[in-house]
Structure formats: structure tokens, C-alpha cells
Scaffold this motif. Structure first.
Motif, PDB file in Angstrom:
ATOM      1  N   GLN A   1       0.819  -1.238  -0.095  1.00  0.00           N
ATOM      2  CA  GLN A   1      -0.111   0.077  -0.039  1.00  0.00           C
ATOM      3  C   GLN A   1       0.912   1.226   0.079  1.00  0.00           C
ATOM      4  O   GLN A   1       0.663   2.147  -0.750  1.00  0.00           O
ATOM      5  N   GLN A   2       1.923   1.235   0.896  1.00  0.00           N
ATOM      6  CA  GLN A   2       2.872   2.476   0.858  1.00  0.00           C
ATOM      7  C   GLN A   2       3.573   2.621  -0.389  1.00  0.00           C
ATOM      8  O   GLN A   2       3.824   3.767  -1.057  1.00  0.00           O
ATOM      9  N   ALA A   3       3.890   1.577  -1.320  1.00  0.00           N
ATOM     10  CA  ALA A   3       4.569   1.595  -2.668  1.00  0.00           C
ATOM     11  C   ALA A   3       3.494   2.361  -3.445  1.00  0.00           C
ATOM     12  O   ALA A   3       3.899   3.103  -4.375  1.00  0.00           O
ATOM     13  N   ARG A   4       2.297   1.936  -3.296  1.00  0.00           N
ATOM     14  CA  ARG A   4       1.225   2.437  -4.216  1.00  0.00           C
ATOM     15  C   ARG A   4       1.062   3.887  -4.201  1.00  0.00           C
ATOM     16  O   ARG A   4       0.902   4.591  -4.968  1.00  0.00           O
ATOM     17  N   ASP A   5       0.913   4.223  -2.663  1.00  0.00           N
ATOM     18  CA  ASP A   5       0.588   5.608  -2.440  1.00  0.00           C
ATOM     19  C   ASP A   5       1.881   6.232  -3.134  1.00  0.00           C
ATOM     20  O   ASP A   5       1.798   7.435  -3.646  1.00  0.00           O
ATOM     21  N   ARG A   6       3.123   5.804  -2.717  1.00  0.00           N
ATOM     22  CA  ARG A   6       4.382   6.639  -3.293  1.00  0.00           C
ATOM     23  C   ARG A   6       4.203   6.650  -4.825  1.00  0.00           C
ATOM     24  O   ARG A   6       4.503   8.003  -5.276  1.00  0.00           O
ATOM     25  N   GLU A   7       4.105   5.886  -5.412  1.00  0.00           N
ATOM     26  CA  GLU A   7       3.856   5.636  -6.946  1.00  0.00           C
ATOM     27  C   GLU A   7       2.845   6.532  -7.332  1.00  0.00           C
ATOM     28  O   GLU A   7       2.980   7.485  -8.400  1.00  0.00           O
ATOM     29  N   TYR A   8       1.734   6.743  -6.707  1.00  0.00           N
ATOM     30  CA  TYR A   8       0.618   7.723  -7.004  1.00  0.00           C
ATOM     31  C   TYR A   8       1.022   9.107  -6.746  1.00  0.00           C
ATOM     32  O   TYR A   8       0.848  10.229  -7.599  1.00  0.00           O
ATOM     33  N   ASP A   9       1.661   9.271  -5.668  1.00  0.00           N
ATOM     34  CA  ASP A   9       2.297  10.649  -5.182  1.00  0.00           C
ATOM     35  C   ASP A   9       3.351  11.045  -6.454  1.00  0.00           C
ATOM     36  O   ASP A   9       3.277  12.275  -6.816  1.00  0.00           O
ATOM     37  N   ILE A  10       4.289  10.273  -6.855  1.00  0.00           N
ATOM     38  CA  ILE A  10       5.315  10.638  -7.681  1.00  0.00           C
ATOM     39  C   ILE A  10       4.522  10.798  -9.059  1.00  0.00           C
ATOM     40  O   ILE A  10       4.730  11.856  -9.825  1.00  0.00           O
ATOM     41  N   GLN A  11       3.343  10.056  -9.553  1.00  0.00           N
ATOM     42  CA  GLN A  11       2.613  10.437 -10.793  1.00  0.00           C
ATOM     43  C   GLN A  11       1.930  11.654 -10.940  1.00  0.00           C
ATOM     44  O   GLN A  11       2.229  12.436 -11.461  1.00  0.00           O
TER      45      GLN A  11
END
Length: 141
Positions: free
Chosen positions: A76-86
Motif C-alpha cells: 500500500q505504501q509503494a502504491r501511495d508513493r507511486e501515486y504521489d510521484i505520478q
């Protein structure tokens, strides 16, 4: 009287024979008790091992559940980080330029690995002296 003496001797002989047989049976009973004790100890040892293994299985199940929870949290943290980067890339041109810029040569070589056919090939490559440039020298970036 002789008959009485003979009967008494026969009774004594029978009593002696019975005593000898009882002694033999007592030895067999003692031996059977020792065997029962050995088997009981073996059964108790087996039962203790079963209980220990069951306890270990329960502990491992709890650990597995904990690791699964940690993995789900990390995902979930990785998905959130990827979402923030995008999101940042979509909002900011300067960030898009920085993100798409090539890495310096030394760092790019750190990330570049050839295809390996086996672990031995990887170990040979790893110890092959693929050195990075000296950090004191400028690379042009």
C-alpha cells in the motif's frame, strides 16, 4: 504311615515346583513392567514432541500472518508513493524534466547488469571489478 510320608514329600515337591514357577512368573512380570515403562516413556516423549511441533506451527502461523500484514502495508505504501510521484509529475514540468533526465554514468552502471545464466556467473561478474568512477572527479553532469 509311609503313604502319609510319601504324600507329604509329594506335597512338598509340588509346593517347591509351584514356588519355582511363581518365581519365574515374577521375573516375567518384572520384565513386562520394565518394557511397559520403556514404552510409556517413548509414548510420553512422542506426545511431547507432537505438542512442541503444534506450538511451533501456531507460532509460525502467527509470524506468517504478521509478515502478510507487513507485506500488505508495504504494498500500500509503494502504491501511495507511486501515486504521489505520478501526481507530482503531472503537476510540475520541472519535476517531469528531472524525472526523465538520464542518470550519471556511474550510477547508470550501478543499475546495469548483464543477463546471468547462473548464480556462479553473477558471482564472477560481481567480483569482476566493475569499478565506479572516483567521487572526487566530476562526471560532466
Amino acid at each position: 504311615m509311609r503313604i502319609l510320608i510319601l504324600l507329604m514329600l509329594a506335597a512338598c515337591a509340588l509346593a517347591g515346583l509351584q514356588t519355582w514357577r511363581i518365581g519365574g512368573l515374577t521375573d516375567k512380570a518384572d520384565q513386562a513392567q520394565r518394557i511397559i515403562g520403556t514404552l510409556s516413556a517413548g509414548i510420553e516423549s512422542r506426545d511431547n514432541a507432537i505438542h512442541r511441533l503444534n506450538d511451533e506451527a501456531v507460532t509460525r502461523e502467527r509470524q506468517e500472518q504478521s509478515l502478510r500484514t507487513q507485506l500488505a502495508r508495504a504494498s500500500q505504501q509503494a502504491r501511495d508513493r507511486e501515486y504521489d510521484i505520478q501526481r507530482l509529475l503531472n503537476e510540475n514540468q520541472e519535476m517531469r524534466d528531472w524525472y526523465s533526465a538520464p542518470l550519471p554514468d556511474g550510477i547508470g552502471r550501478m543499475h546495469a547488469r548483464p543477463a546471468f545464466a547462473s548464480a556462479a556467473d553473477y558471482l564472477r561478474w560481481l567480483s569482476g571489478g566493475n569499478q565506479l568512477p572516483d567521487t572526487g572527479k566530476l562526471t560532466g553532469h
